[in-house]
Design a protein around this motif. Structure first.
Motif, mmCIF file in Angstrom:
data_model
loop_
_atom_site.group_PDB
_atom_site.id
_atom_site.type_symbol
_atom_site.label_atom_id
_atom_site.label_comp_id
_atom_site.label_asym_id
_atom_site.label_seq_id
_atom_site.Cartn_x
_atom_site.Cartn_y
_atom_site.Cartn_z
ATOM 1 N N MET A 137 0.859 -1.171 0.000
ATOM 2 C CA MET A 137 0.000 0.000 0.000
ATOM 3 C C MET A 137 0.904 1.233 0.000
ATOM 4 O O MET A 137 1.694 1.419 0.902
ATOM 5 C CB MET A 137 -0.905 -0.021 1.233
ATOM 6 N N ASN A 138 0.762 2.047 -1.024
ATOM 7 C CA ASN A 138 1.592 3.238 -1.118
ATOM 8 C C ASN A 138 0.752 4.500 -0.923
ATOM 9 O O ASN A 138 -0.434 4.438 -0.609
ATOM 10 C CB ASN A 138 2.344 3.254 -2.449
ATOM 11 N N TRP A 139 1.375 5.652 -1.152
ATOM 12 C CA TRP A 139 0.703 6.925 -0.882
ATOM 13 C C TRP A 139 -0.465 7.175 -1.826
ATOM 14 O O TRP A 139 -1.444 7.821 -1.444
ATOM 15 C CB TRP A 139 1.708 8.069 -0.959
ATOM 16 N N TRP A 140 -0.385 6.683 -3.074
ATOM 17 C CA TRP A 140 -1.493 6.843 -4.004
ATOM 18 C C TRP A 140 -2.731 6.114 -3.493
ATOM 19 O O TRP A 140 -3.844 6.636 -3.554
ATOM 20 C CB TRP A 140 -1.121 6.300 -5.384
ATOM 21 N N THR A 141 -2.536 4.916 -2.993
ATOM 22 C CA THR A 141 -3.659 4.118 -2.490
ATOM 23 C C THR A 141 -4.258 4.755 -1.244
ATOM 24 O O THR A 141 -5.486 4.860 -1.111
ATOM 25 C CB THR A 141 -3.196 2.686 -2.184
ATOM 26 N N ILE A 142 -3.413 5.185 -0.342
ATOM 27 C CA ILE A 142 -3.900 5.816 0.891
ATOM 28 C C ILE A 142 -4.657 7.102 0.571
ATOM 29 O O ILE A 142 -5.747 7.345 1.098
ATOM 30 C CB ILE A 142 -2.727 6.077 1.857
ATOM 31 N N GLY A 143 -4.086 7.914 -0.313
ATOM 32 C CA GLY A 143 -4.762 9.148 -0.717
ATOM 33 C C GLY A 143 -6.092 8.868 -1.396
ATOM 34 O O GLY A 143 -7.084 9.563 -1.156
ATOM 35 N N GLY A 144 -6.120 7.844 -2.248
ATOM 36 C CA GLY A 144 -7.364 7.483 -2.920
ATOM 37 C C GLY A 144 -8.436 7.032 -1.946
ATOM 38 O O GLY A 144 -9.610 7.389 -2.087
ATOM 39 N N LEU A 145 -8.038 6.249 -0.964
ATOM 40 C CA LEU A 145 -9.006 5.806 0.046
ATOM 41 C C LEU A 145 -9.548 6.982 0.841
ATOM 42 O O LEU A 145 -10.742 7.039 1.159
ATOM 43 C CB LEU A 145 -8.364 4.771 0.974
ATOM 44 N N LEU A 146 -8.692 7.931 1.165
ATOM 45 C CA LEU A 146 -9.141 9.111 1.914
ATOM 46 C C LEU A 146 -10.085 9.981 1.090
ATOM 47 O O LEU A 146 -11.100 10.459 1.607
ATOM 48 C CB LEU A 146 -7.931 9.929 2.376
ATOM 49 N N VAL A 147 -9.770 10.167 -0.181
ATOM 50 C CA VAL A 147 -10.641 10.976 -1.040
ATOM 51 C C VAL A 147 -11.985 10.280 -1.250
ATOM 52 O O VAL A 147 -13.046 10.918 -1.202
ATOM 53 C CB VAL A 147 -9.946 11.277 -2.385
ATOM 54 N N ALA A 148 -11.968 8.975 -1.471
ATOM 55 C CA ALA A 148 -13.219 8.236 -1.646
ATOM 56 C C ALA A 148 -14.055 8.272 -0.366
ATOM 57 O O ALA A 148 -15.278 8.444 -0.423
ATOM 58 C CB ALA A 148 -12.928 6.795 -2.058
ATOM 59 N N ALA A 149 -13.412 8.125 0.774
ATOM 60 C CA ALA A 149 -14.139 8.193 2.047
ATOM 61 C C ALA A 149 -14.741 9.582 2.251
ATOM 62 O O ALA A 149 -15.871 9.707 2.740
ATOM 63 C CB ALA A 149 -13.212 7.834 3.198
ATOM 64 N N ALA A 150 -14.009 10.616 1.871
ATOM 65 C CA ALA A 150 -14.544 11.976 1.981
ATOM 66 C C ALA A 150 -15.776 12.142 1.103
ATOM 67 O O ALA A 150 -16.755 12.790 1.504
ATOM 68 C CB ALA A 150 -13.471 12.992 1.604
ATOM 69 N N GLY A 151 -15.758 11.553 -0.090
ATOM 70 C CA GLY A 151 -16.923 11.626 -0.965
ATOM 71 C C GLY A 151 -18.138 10.938 -0.386
ATOM 72 O O GLY A 151 -19.255 11.446 -0.458
ATOM 73 N N VAL A 152 -17.925 9.783 0.218
ATOM 74 C CA VAL A 152 -19.042 9.058 0.840
ATOM 75 C C VAL A 152 -19.579 9.836 2.037
ATOM 76 O O VAL A 152 -20.802 9.953 2.220
ATOM 77 C CB VAL A 152 -18.595 7.637 1.250
ATOM 78 N N ILE A 153 -18.694 10.391 2.838
ATOM 79 C CA ILE A 153 -19.124 11.183 3.999
ATOM 80 C C ILE A 153 -19.900 12.413 3.540
ATOM 81 O O ILE A 153 -20.928 12.766 4.128
ATOM 82 C CB ILE A 153 -17.913 11.563 4.870
ATOM 83 N N GLU A 154 -19.414 13.084 2.480
ATOM 84 C CA GLU A 154 -20.146 14.234 1.943
ATOM 85 C C GLU A 154 -21.539 13.824 1.490
ATOM 86 O O GLU A 154 -22.510 14.522 1.769
ATOM 87 C CB GLU A 154 -19.408 14.826 0.745
#
Length: 60
Positions: free
Chosen positions: A1-18
């Motif tokens: 798991m690299n920074w791209w994957t972690i960043g993608g998970l955070l952005v996707a989670a932010a979208g779901v929370i929004e």
């Protein structure tokens, strides 16, 4: 798991929370209700962008 994957998970989670926040919690506030279409498009874009980052992270 690299920074791209972690960043993608955070952005996707932010979208779901929004999506959940605007659709089910704050939907009846006048300022939110007038911009609901834009907010839903933005939440969906965040989820798609997050998934794209996860895919890039997994294949790099």
């Amino acid at each position: 798991m690299n920074w791209w994957t972690i960043g993608g998970l955070l952005v996707a989670a932010a979208g779901v929370i929004e999506f959940v926040l605007f659709r089910f919690v704050l939907h009846d506030r006048p300022g939110i209700a007038s911009k609901m279409r834009f907010l839903m498009i933005n939440a969906g874009f965040n989820v798609l962008a997050g998934l794209a980052l996860v895919i890039v992270g997994e294949f790099s």
